[in-house]
Scaffold this motif. Structure first.
Motif, PDB file in Angstrom:
ATOM      1  N   ALA A   9       0.861  -1.187   0.000  1.00 52.95           N
ATOM      2  CA  ALA A   9       0.000   0.000   0.000  1.00 52.95           C
ATOM      3  C   ALA A   9       0.894   1.232   0.000  1.00 52.95           C
ATOM      4  CB  ALA A   9      -0.904   0.010   1.233  1.00 52.95           C
ATOM      5  N   THR A  10       0.543   2.197  -0.806  1.00 52.38           N
ATOM      6  CA  THR A  10       1.270   3.463  -0.811  1.00 52.38           C
ATOM      7  C   THR A  10       0.313   4.569  -1.194  1.00 52.38           C
ATOM      8  OG1 THR A  10       3.239   4.620  -1.612  1.00 52.38           O
ATOM      9  CG2 THR A  10       2.030   3.319  -3.212  1.00 52.38           C
ATOM     10  N   LEU A  11       0.595   5.772  -0.723  1.00 57.09           N
ATOM     11  CA  LEU A  11      -0.268   6.906  -1.002  1.00 57.09           C
ATOM     12  C   LEU A  11       0.222   7.707  -2.200  1.00 57.09           C
ATOM     13  CD1 LEU A  11      -0.859   8.167   2.658  1.00 57.09           C
ATOM     14  CD2 LEU A  11      -2.250   6.573   1.315  1.00 57.09           C
ATOM     15  N   TYR A  12       1.535   7.858  -2.319  1.00 53.79           N
ATOM     16  CA  TYR A  12       2.137   8.711  -3.344  1.00 53.79           C
ATOM     17  C   TYR A  12       3.081   7.869  -4.186  1.00 53.79           C
ATOM     18  CZ  TYR A  12       5.117  12.503  -5.234  1.00 53.79           C
ATOM     19  OH  TYR A  12       5.826  13.357  -6.046  1.00 53.79           O
ATOM     20  N   LEU A  13       2.850   7.832  -5.494  1.00 52.40           N
ATOM     21  CA  LEU A  13       3.717   7.090  -6.410  1.00 52.40           C
ATOM     22  C   LEU A  13       4.077   7.983  -7.581  1.00 52.40           C
ATOM     23  CD1 LEU A  13       5.086   4.543  -7.515  1.00 52.40           C
ATOM     24  CD2 LEU A  13       2.869   3.846  -8.453  1.00 52.40           C
ATOM     25  N   ARG A  14       5.365   8.049  -7.875  1.00 58.18           N
ATOM     26  CA  ARG A  14       5.834   8.847  -9.009  1.00 58.18           C
ATOM     27  C   ARG A  14       6.776   8.022  -9.864  1.00 58.18           C
ATOM     28  NH1 ARG A  14       9.515  13.605 -10.088  1.00 58.18           N
ATOM     29  NH2 ARG A  14       8.342  14.926 -11.531  1.00 58.18           N
ATOM     30  N   ILE A  15       6.394   7.845 -11.138  1.00 55.00           N
ATOM     31  CA  ILE A  15       7.259   7.190 -12.125  1.00 55.00           C
ATOM     32  C   ILE A  15       7.335   8.118 -13.321  1.00 55.00           C
ATOM     33  CG2 ILE A  15       7.792   5.048 -13.335  1.00 55.00           C
ATOM     34  CD1 ILE A  15       5.767   3.602 -11.666  1.00 55.00           C
ATOM     35  N   ALA A  16       7.913   9.265 -13.127  1.00 53.38           N
ATOM     36  CA  ALA A  16       8.087  10.244 -14.194  1.00 53.38           C
ATOM     37  C   ALA A  16       9.426  10.010 -14.896  1.00 53.38           C
ATOM     38  CB  ALA A  16       8.033  11.662 -13.621  1.00 53.38           C
ATOM     39  N   GLU A  17       9.569  10.627 -16.062  1.00 55.51           N
ATOM     40  CA  GLU A  17      10.843  10.567 -16.797  1.00 55.51           C
ATOM     41  C   GLU A  17      11.280   9.126 -17.043  1.00 55.51           C
ATOM     42  OE1 GLU A  17      13.780  13.567 -15.317  1.00 55.51           O
ATOM     43  OE2 GLU A  17      12.276  13.817 -13.747  1.00 55.51           O
ATOM     44  N   ALA A  18      10.327   8.265 -17.377  1.00 53.07           N
ATOM     45  CA  ALA A  18      10.628   6.867 -17.655  1.00 53.07           C
ATOM     46  C   ALA A  18      10.339   6.575 -19.137  1.00 53.07           C
ATOM     47  CB  ALA A  18       9.812   5.973 -16.724  1.00 53.07           C
ATOM     48  N   LYS A  19       9.966   5.328 -19.447  1.00 52.54           N
ATOM     49  CA  LYS A  19       9.688   4.949 -20.830  1.00 52.54           C
ATOM     50  C   LYS A  19       8.285   4.369 -20.978  1.00 52.54           C
ATOM     51  CE  LYS A  19      14.515   4.092 -22.152  1.00 52.54           C
ATOM     52  NZ  LYS A  19      15.475   3.127 -22.753  1.00 52.54           N
ATOM     53  N   LEU A  20       7.363   4.865 -20.166  1.00 51.40           N
ATOM     54  CA  LEU A  20       6.001   4.358 -20.184  1.00 51.40           C
ATOM     55  C   LEU A  20       5.253   4.857 -21.419  1.00 51.40           C
ATOM     56  CD1 LEU A  20       5.075   4.918 -16.432  1.00 51.40           C
ATOM     57  CD2 LEU A  20       5.870   2.801 -17.508  1.00 51.40           C
TER      58      LEU A  20
END
Length: 368
Positions: free
Chosen positions: A208-219
């Motif tokens: 469980a997590t409240l804040y997730l950031r996967i910016a500047e990736a290859k999505l």
């Protein structure tokens, strides 16, 4: 309030190039210094006793070259190639940022059962032993950013509530990588070469997590099966092309969504209905040609970024419901500048559910 401050500090700290972490500021933020002081308060102490206490706060068995004070060991900027030996067992915070450490071994943090925060930012770490974090039940802050990790470390401490591993070389998130991490507030994974195919099925299971950031990736699409507990999701600076209904269906508690600086051409009708509690949406710097459908059904939406798109027209009901009373919170910010829409042709009633004219950022079309 503390969680809000934590998010704010997280965003400030995440910047290129590497920016030194203010350890003392984090200690104040988490009340570590105050907790330590409370254990040593004596109402009968004289000024002379206070001076003696200050002397006692310095740790005599401090590792060579490091500075130790009040159970905090600071060994940053020393050119270290490995974790120092003989770290005092009662240490609550270790600062090892900005060194040349290449590996974390099994016994590097052995017997440090009271450790609250561990900073390994800006080293050359490419390998972490699967048992390196064993018995760290009190660890809450783990910073591994700006290293050379190619995968999420195994057996992460279960009680960590802030994990930062951005700016590494991680291209794959293995199944069960965050298993059992039910206390996690913040997970920052930006600036890793993560593609959708690199996220294994079950990668976020049992966490469980409240804040997730996967910016500047290859999505190229919104990842599937992210934690349903999310209240903030940031996927900026990727190559996401569209938002479909199934992309957001799990995140009923989402309050902030960041999709700026992608290649989004359209948002499927019904997608936004899956996030009824949303308060802030960033869709700026994309390829949208029209205002996404469904915004007028979001009762709590207050901030909407749509600038730097290709929106050429705005309808009177794009933002506001037909019945004003169904809108629980007024807009405090709507940005539409740098779109080819003729703002002077927009009907005034279009923004009837905004808090005022200062909430609007229109302007004419700017050439990119």
């Amino acid at each position: 309030m503390r969680l809000v401050l934590l998010f704010s500090l997280l965003l400030v700290c995440h910047a290129k190039p590497y920016k030194r972490i203010n350890v003392m500021e984090l200690m104040k933020l988490h009340d570590i210094m105050q907790q330590d002081n409370d254990n040593n308060i004596d109402d009968d102490d004289s000024d002379e006793d206070d001076d003696d206490d200050d002397d006692d706060n310095f740790i005599t068995d401090c590792p060579f070259g490091c500075q130790c004070f009040r159970r905090v060991v600071q060994c940053s900027d020393l050119g270290l190639t490995s974790v120092p030996r003989d770290i005092p067992a009662d240490t609550i915070m270790i600062d090892l940022q900005n060194n040349d450490i290449t590996e974390i071994k099994e016994d590097d943090f052995k017997n440090l059962d009271n450790l609250y925060a561990l900073f390994l930012v800006n080293n050359r770490i490419s390998k972490i032993h699967p048992k390196a974090f064993q018995n760290m039940d009190k660890l809450r802050l783990l910073y591994l950013s700006y290293n050379l990790l190619t995968r999420v470390p195994e057996n992460l401490p279960k009680n960590v509530f802030e994990l930062r591993i951005h700016d590494n070389k991680i291209s794959r998130i293995q199944k069960g990588a965050f298993r059992g991490m039910q206390s996690l507030h913040v997970l920052e994974m930006s600036a890793n070469p993560i593609a959708n195919s690199g996220i294994e099925l079950g990668a976020f299971d049992d966490m469980a997590t409240l804040y997730l950031r996967i910016a500047e990736a290859k999505l190229t699409a919104v990842p599937k099966d992210l934690p349903s507990s999310l209240t903030e999701l940031h996927l900026d600076y990727n190559k996401i092309a569209k938002v479909e209904v199934e992309d957001l269906i799990r995140y009923k508690n989402l309050k902030r969504l960041g999709l700026g600086f992608n290649q989004i051409k359209f948002v499927e009708d019904g997608s936004l209905a899956n996030i009824p509690k949303i308060r802030e949406i960033h869709l700026d710097n994309n390829w949208l040609k029209k205002v996404p459908p469904g915004l007028n059904t979001l009762k709590y939406l207050q901030v909407l970024y749509l600038h730097e798109n290709s929106i050429s027209s705005v309808a009177v009901n794009d933002f506001c419901p037909s019945r004003t009373k169904t809108k629980k919170l007024l807009y405090t910010g709507i940005s539409l500048f740098a779109n080819p829409v003729r703002y002077w042709q927009i009907q005034p009633a279009t923004f009837r559910c905004a808090s005022g004219h200062r909430a609007l950022q229109l302007g004419n079309n700017r050439r990119k």
